[in-house]
Write an enzyme that holds these catalytic residues in place. Structure first.
Site, short mmCIF file in Angstrom:
data_model
loop_
_atom_site.label_atom_id
_atom_site.label_comp_id
_atom_site.label_asym_id
_atom_site.label_seq_id
_atom_site.Cartn_x
_atom_site.Cartn_y
_atom_site.Cartn_z
N SER A 1 2.87 -47.16 15.80
CA SER A 1 3.46 -47.95 16.90
C SER A 1 2.37 -48.43 17.86
O SER A 1 2.35 -49.60 18.25
CB SER A 1 4.44 -47.09 17.71
OG SER A 1 5.02 -46.10 16.92
N GLY A 2 1.48 -47.50 18.23
CA GLY A 2 0.42 -47.86 19.18
C GLY A 2 -0.50 -48.91 18.61
O GLY A 2 -0.86 -49.88 19.28
N GLN B 1 10.21 -44.02 13.42
CA GLN B 1 10.50 -42.60 13.25
C GLN B 1 11.62 -42.05 14.14
O GLN B 1 12.26 -41.06 13.79
CB GLN B 1 9.21 -41.77 13.38
CG GLN B 1 8.28 -42.03 12.21
CD GLN B 1 6.99 -41.22 12.28
OE1 GLN B 1 6.89 -40.27 13.03
NE2 GLN B 1 6.02 -41.63 11.48
N VAL C 1 -9.43 -44.27 7.56
CA VAL C 1 -10.67 -43.91 8.27
C VAL C 1 -11.00 -42.47 7.91
O VAL C 1 -10.17 -41.59 8.03
CB VAL C 1 -10.49 -44.04 9.80
CG1 VAL C 1 -11.78 -43.67 10.53
CG2 VAL C 1 -10.06 -45.44 10.17
N CYS D 1 -29.07 -51.32 -12.43
CA CYS D 1 -29.45 -52.36 -13.40
C CYS D 1 -28.49 -53.55 -13.40
O CYS D 1 -27.57 -53.63 -14.23
CB CYS D 1 -29.57 -51.82 -14.82
SG CYS D 1 -30.26 -53.08 -15.91
N ASP E 1 -32.60 -44.29 -7.65
CA ASP E 1 -31.32 -44.89 -7.25
C ASP E 1 -30.83 -44.45 -5.88
O ASP E 1 -30.07 -45.17 -5.22
CB ASP E 1 -30.22 -44.53 -8.27
CG ASP E 1 -30.47 -45.15 -9.63
OD1 ASP E 1 -31.43 -45.90 -9.77
OD2 ASP E 1 -29.68 -44.85 -10.55
N THR F 1 -33.77 -49.65 -11.54
CA THR F 1 -34.04 -49.57 -12.98
C THR F 1 -35.04 -48.45 -13.25
O THR F 1 -35.71 -47.95 -12.32
CB THR F 1 -34.67 -50.88 -13.49
OG1 THR F 1 -35.97 -51.02 -12.88
CG2 THR F 1 -33.84 -52.10 -13.19
N ALA F 2 -35.18 -48.09 -14.54
CA ALA F 2 -36.18 -47.10 -14.93
C ALA F 2 -37.59 -47.63 -14.66
O ALA F 2 -38.50 -46.88 -14.30
CB ALA F 2 -36.03 -46.74 -16.40
N ALA F 3 -37.76 -48.94 -14.85
CA ALA F 3 -39.08 -49.55 -14.61
C ALA F 3 -39.46 -49.42 -13.13
O ALA F 3 -40.63 -49.16 -12.79
CB ALA F 3 -39.06 -51.01 -15.03
N CYS G 1 -36.21 -55.87 -15.72
CA CYS G 1 -34.91 -55.88 -16.36
C CYS G 1 -35.04 -56.62 -17.69
O CYS G 1 -35.09 -57.84 -17.72
CB CYS G 1 -33.92 -56.60 -15.44
SG CYS G 1 -32.25 -56.52 -16.05
C1 UQ1 Z 1 -41.01 -49.88 -17.79
O1 UQ1 Z 1 -42.01 -49.41 -17.27
C2 UQ1 Z 1 -39.88 -49.05 -18.03
O2 UQ1 Z 1 -39.93 -47.73 -17.72
C3 UQ1 Z 1 -40.36 -46.86 -18.69
C4 UQ1 Z 1 -38.73 -49.60 -18.57
O3 UQ1 Z 1 -37.63 -48.81 -18.69
C5 UQ1 Z 1 -37.19 -48.30 -19.85
C6 UQ1 Z 1 -38.67 -50.98 -18.93
O4 UQ1 Z 1 -37.64 -51.44 -19.43
C7 UQ1 Z 1 -39.82 -51.81 -18.71
C8 UQ1 Z 1 -39.75 -53.24 -19.13
C9 UQ1 Z 1 -40.97 -51.28 -18.14
C10 UQ1 Z 1 -42.17 -52.13 -17.88
C11 UQ1 Z 1 -43.20 -51.98 -18.95
C12 UQ1 Z 1 -43.90 -52.96 -19.50
C13 UQ1 Z 1 -44.93 -52.61 -20.55
C14 UQ1 Z 1 -43.74 -54.38 -19.17
#
Ligand code: UQ1
Length: 432
Positions: free
Chosen positions: A53-54, A83, A118, A183, A318, A327-329, A361
């Site tokens: 209500s408020g 209510q 909230v 990714c 991450d 990414t892993a790179a 990537c």
């Molecule tokens: C990278 O270093 C990396 O980590 C291990 C990845 O992840 C699996 C990659 O996908 C890529 C591209 C790299 C970069 C490495 C090179 C040799 C360009």
């Protein structure tokens, strides 16, 4: 009810939870994403918490004061109850239904209804945290049905392959959510691979392939975006921008998308295959943690990876707020810098080595082609090899599929791979 002047922004990285920040002052925020799915815009002069209500009465009054477009109400319930009538309902003198109206009908016209709850208030920062409906309705239960998969979970990645093989004819829809993701290329890589698979198996003419993305661009780095758009055109793929998956009706094979430019407006697509990229956010432990930023990411210096406030805390990967693609790179490059940073800090010296945001990537475009995207904090290409990496190449596919796993298990995880910067320098004779 708590009316607060509000700058509001919203972001998420953990499935199902949105973060909203509100401030009494008109100031801008660092929110990663706008609040589509929870709010239509990122600033309100008056934010009303609670639609009882408020809350409803005050939102009507505030609307008259500052205009409907400047007022929003945060309220999760779909129904508003009068209510006082329950005295009579409890005595059998009135029906419960007589006390109920849809919240939509009691909301003052033009005032935005943020369908959320909230979960925390931070009056010092004028912030509120909201739980929201970003959890896609119908998921994860929908994953029990066939025709739907996601490469983003160990529990659903093999379902993608099954759905891909089982495909007969109809729409194949690939989604990208309205949050940062791990990714950012992956949601479209699986689409290119699916398209290639159906070509190989003769089913391609029967597939209507769609990439429904919350974003306004196909990829954040122009050089690679241009190359991808060419592929998309060549392969007759439809891209729908600003299109966010909000519901999956797995029993009917229907997916519901919201048009982010017109909040509330939805479109239903039938599908024969659906690949879902779920909304993502920081883990619970980091939300409201002393080491996190307002959103929940570990708050580190973007060059040294040292925590901004606690010098003995560091971040990698991450969980951090490093403004680059997860990414892993990126982790590889960060590990090399962080090693140097920590070594110096342990000797009471200041960190010197700087992370440039390097990330990579490998955009898999078919079963033997990859565009190797590599870029930095400024979304500028930072390529290892002295060739045009925006071209689809078989060598790069082998690097991704065969060499990278070896590098990962035997070098990165063992602390011997700090990213390709040394190779890049060698390849470019020290000029890059
Ligand atoms: C990278 O270093 C990396 O980590 C291990 C990845 O992840 C699996 C990659 O996908 C890529 C591209 C790299 C970069 C490495 C090179 C040799 C360009």
């Amino acid at each position: 009810m708590s009316p607060v002047g509000a700058a509001l922004s919203c972001s998420c990285l953990r499935p199902g939870v949105w973060l909203l920040k509100a401030s009494i002052q008109k100031k801008s925020f660092l929110g990663l994403h706008t609040a589509a799915g929870c709010a239509a815009k990122d600033y309100y002069e008056v934010l009303v918490l609670g639609g009882g209500s408020g809350g409803i009465a005050m939102s009507a009054r505030m609307k008259r004061k500052v205009g409907a477009g400047n007022v929003a109400v945060v309220e999760p319930s779909k129904t508003h109850y009068y209510q006082p009538l329950w005295t009579l309902v409890g005595a059998g003198a009135k029906q419960l239904s007589a006390s109920a109206r849809p919240t939509e009908r009691v909301m003052p016209e033009g005032v935005e209804w943020i369908k959320s709850r909230v979960t925390a208030l931070d009056p010092d920062k004028n912030c509120v945290r909201l739980e929201n409906d970003v959890k896609i309705k119908g998921l994860p239960e929908g994953f029990h049905h066939p025709k739907i998969g996601s490469n983003y979970s160990v529990h659903t990645v093999e379902k993608t392959w099954k759905a891909l093989q089982d495909f007969k004819e109809g729409n194949a829809i690939f989604t990208f959510p309205n949050t940062p993701v791990k990714c950012a290329g992956a949601p479209q890589k699986i689409m290119y691979l699916s398209e290639a698979y159906w070509r190989k198996t003769g089913k391609r003419p029967k597939a209507n392939i769609m990439f429904n993305t919350s974003l306004g661009v196909i990829f954040g780095v122009k050089k690679y975006a241009d190359a991808l758009l060419e592929i998309i055109e060549e392969r007759n793929i439809a891209v729908n921008y600003k299109c966010n998956l909000v519901e999956v009706r797995a029993d009917k094979q229907e997916a519901v998308f919201e048009n982010l430019d017109k909040p509330g407006e939805t479109e239903v697509h039938e599908y024969e295959m659906l690949h879902v990229t779920p909304p993502m956010g920081p883990p619970d432990v980091l939300i409201n943690s002393p080491v996190s930023d307002e959103i929940g990411w570990v708050d580190v210096n973007k060059e040294t990876l040292q925590h901004k406030k606690y010098p003995n805390i560091f971040g990698i990967g991450d969980c951090t707020n490093l403004p680059t693609s997860r990414t892993a790179a990126a982790v590889a490059a960060q590990s090399g810098v962080l090693d140097k940073t920590i070594s110096l800090v342990m000797k009471n010296q200041s960190p010197t080595k700087k992370y440039d945001g390097y990330t990579s990537c490998p955009l898999v475009t078919s079963y033997n082609k990859v565009i190797l995207a590599e870029f930095d904090y400024n979304a500028q290409p930072l390529e290892t090899f002295p060739i045009d990496q925006s071209k689809q190449r078989t060598t790069m596919y082998h690097m991704k599929a065969d060499m990278m796993p070896f590098l990962y298990w035997n070098a990165l995880l063992k602390g011997y791979w700090g990213g390709p910067a040394p190779i890049r320098k060698l390849m470019h004779l020290g000029l890059k």
